[in-house]
Design a protein around this motif. Structure first.
Motif, PDB file in Angstrom:
ATOM      1  N   VAL A  12       2.747   1.261   6.327  1.00  0.00           N
ATOM      2  CA  VAL A  12       3.249   1.127   4.944  1.00  0.00           C
ATOM      3  C   VAL A  12       4.073   2.407   4.317  1.00  0.00           C
ATOM      4  N   PHE A  13       2.878   3.532   4.380  1.00  0.00           N
ATOM      5  CA  PHE A  13       3.345   4.587   3.693  1.00  0.00           C
ATOM      6  C   PHE A  13       4.808   5.072   4.433  1.00  0.00           C
ATOM      7  N   ILE A  51       3.521  14.515   5.365  1.00  0.00           N
ATOM      8  CA  ILE A  51       2.176  14.686   5.962  1.00  0.00           C
ATOM      9  C   ILE A  51       0.555  14.776   4.727  1.00  0.00           C
ATOM     10  N   VAL A  52       1.170  15.810   3.740  1.00  0.00           N
ATOM     11  CA  VAL A  52       0.456  16.160   2.456  1.00  0.00           C
ATOM     12  C   VAL A  52       0.419  15.112   1.501  1.00  0.00           C
ATOM     13  N   GLN A  53       1.705  14.411   1.523  1.00  0.00           N
ATOM     14  CA  GLN A  53       1.571  13.338   0.764  1.00  0.00           C
ATOM     15  C   GLN A  53       0.644  12.254   0.672  1.00  0.00           C
ATOM     16  N   TYR A  54       0.868  11.906   2.363  1.00  0.00           N
ATOM     17  CA  TYR A  54      -0.457  10.608   3.046  1.00  0.00           C
ATOM     18  C   TYR A  54      -1.733  10.849   2.818  1.00  0.00           C
ATOM     19  N   ILE A  55      -2.009  12.508   3.355  1.00  0.00           N
ATOM     20  CA  ILE A  55      -3.338  12.771   3.252  1.00  0.00           C
ATOM     21  C   ILE A  55      -3.885  12.627   1.903  1.00  0.00           C
ATOM     22  N   LYS A  56      -2.976  13.169   0.885  1.00  0.00           N
ATOM     23  CA  LYS A  56      -3.309  13.322  -0.757  1.00  0.00           C
ATOM     24  C   LYS A  56      -4.046  11.506  -1.251  1.00  0.00           C
TER      25      LYS A  56
END
Length: 295
Positions: A12-13, A51-56
């Motif tokens: 989804v992300f 990747i940073v947005q997803y980890i956050k």
């Protein structure tokens, strides 16, 4: 549950962030300066690598924080808690109606195999499987709300608002369930213990519902676990057709507005509902089959 939900969040992300469109465009309009545009993207973390947005996002979910709606400036969990009961009400109504219709129809078709009753039930089931849920909902809306004025056209809040969408999702789902009930019953009715029960002089209703149906429930329960999630997710289009402000309507509006946190939070709730439905089916196995036990 954890690997499935994790995989869903990744899919989804990526779909949301790689598809064309930017939620900032809907917030600021076309005449904003580049500086203001960049500051708003920075405020919501949209300027960071994916990747940073997803980890956050994932770390916030692990703490129970689904984020804040970009457009409505409200916590996503608050929006979901407000809308989900409306969707759950429709989904459970459709589920109950589908089994109330499917079990008698499927049992009758199996007991009266290769008769006019069987052919009629299975023809109706095939017709029901062929009808798109939203199109059937439009038909019910046209005849019973617009023409006959028996029920309201849109909205929610009373049982009258629930009848048409409940039947739209319940009748189409009953068609699939009825075919499963018939197949499972036909297999059980051939067993030796059914002939023994009849030879003891038990009434046919007792043999059919207390002996045959109970032992035929395992495949039906499996289908139940799968249909729980499908019915809740299938309510999305009906909520648009009947103007019900449920989770489906929230998701569609949020997708069109690129409101990433709301869509991601709603998908987590829907995925969890599907998984819990399958776990519930596993637990019900032990209720209907005494040979199955969970330690």
């Amino acid at each position: 549950m954890i690997p499935v939900i994790l995989g869903m969040t990744i899919i989804v992300f990526l779909i949301l962030h790689l598809s064309p469109g930017d939620p900032v465009d809907l917030i600021v309009g076309p005449n904003v300066t580049p500086e203001v545009y960049a500051s708003i993207r920075q405020k919501y973390g949209l300027d960071q690598p994916l990747i940073v947005q997803y980890i956050k996002f994932l770390s916030n979910v692990a703490r129970g924080d689904l984020g804040t709606s970009i457009l409505q400036q409200r916590p996503v969990s608050e929006l979901i808690l407000q809308r989900f009961p409306i969707t759950l009400e429709l989904g459970l109504t459709g589920l109950v109606l589908s089994f109330l219709i499917a079990i008698p129809v499927g049992v009758s078709a199996a007991v009266k195999r290769n008769t006019i009753m069987d052919y009629s039930c299975m023809t109706g089931a095939m017709l029901g499987m062929s009808l798109p849920t939203f199109w059937f909902g439009l038909l019910l809306l046209y005849f019973f709300a617009y023409k006959l004025r028996w029920f309201p056209i849109s909205g929610y809040g009373t049982w009258r608002h629930l009848v048409l969408p409940g039947f739209a999702i319940g009748l189409t789902d009953a068609a699939i369930t009825a075919r499963m009930v018939r197949s499972s019953m036909l297999e059980v009715l051939r067993q030796d213990y059914i002939r023994t029960a009849r030879s003891k002089g038990l009434a046919e209703m007792v043999v059919t519902y207390q002996h045959a149906l109970k032992n035929a429930m395992i495949p039906i329960i499996t289908l139940l676990g799968l249909r729980v999630g499908w019915i809740i997710g299938g309510s999305v289009m009906l909520e648009i057709v009947f103007s019900r402000p449920g989770l489906g309507r929230l998701m569609v509006d949020s997708i069109l507005a690129r409101d990433y946190p709301v869509v991601q939070g709603a998908m987590i709730v829907l995925t969890t509902s599907i998984i819990l439905g399958n776990i519930l089916a596993d637990l019900l196995y032990a209720v209907f089959d005494p040979r199955i036990r969970y330690n």
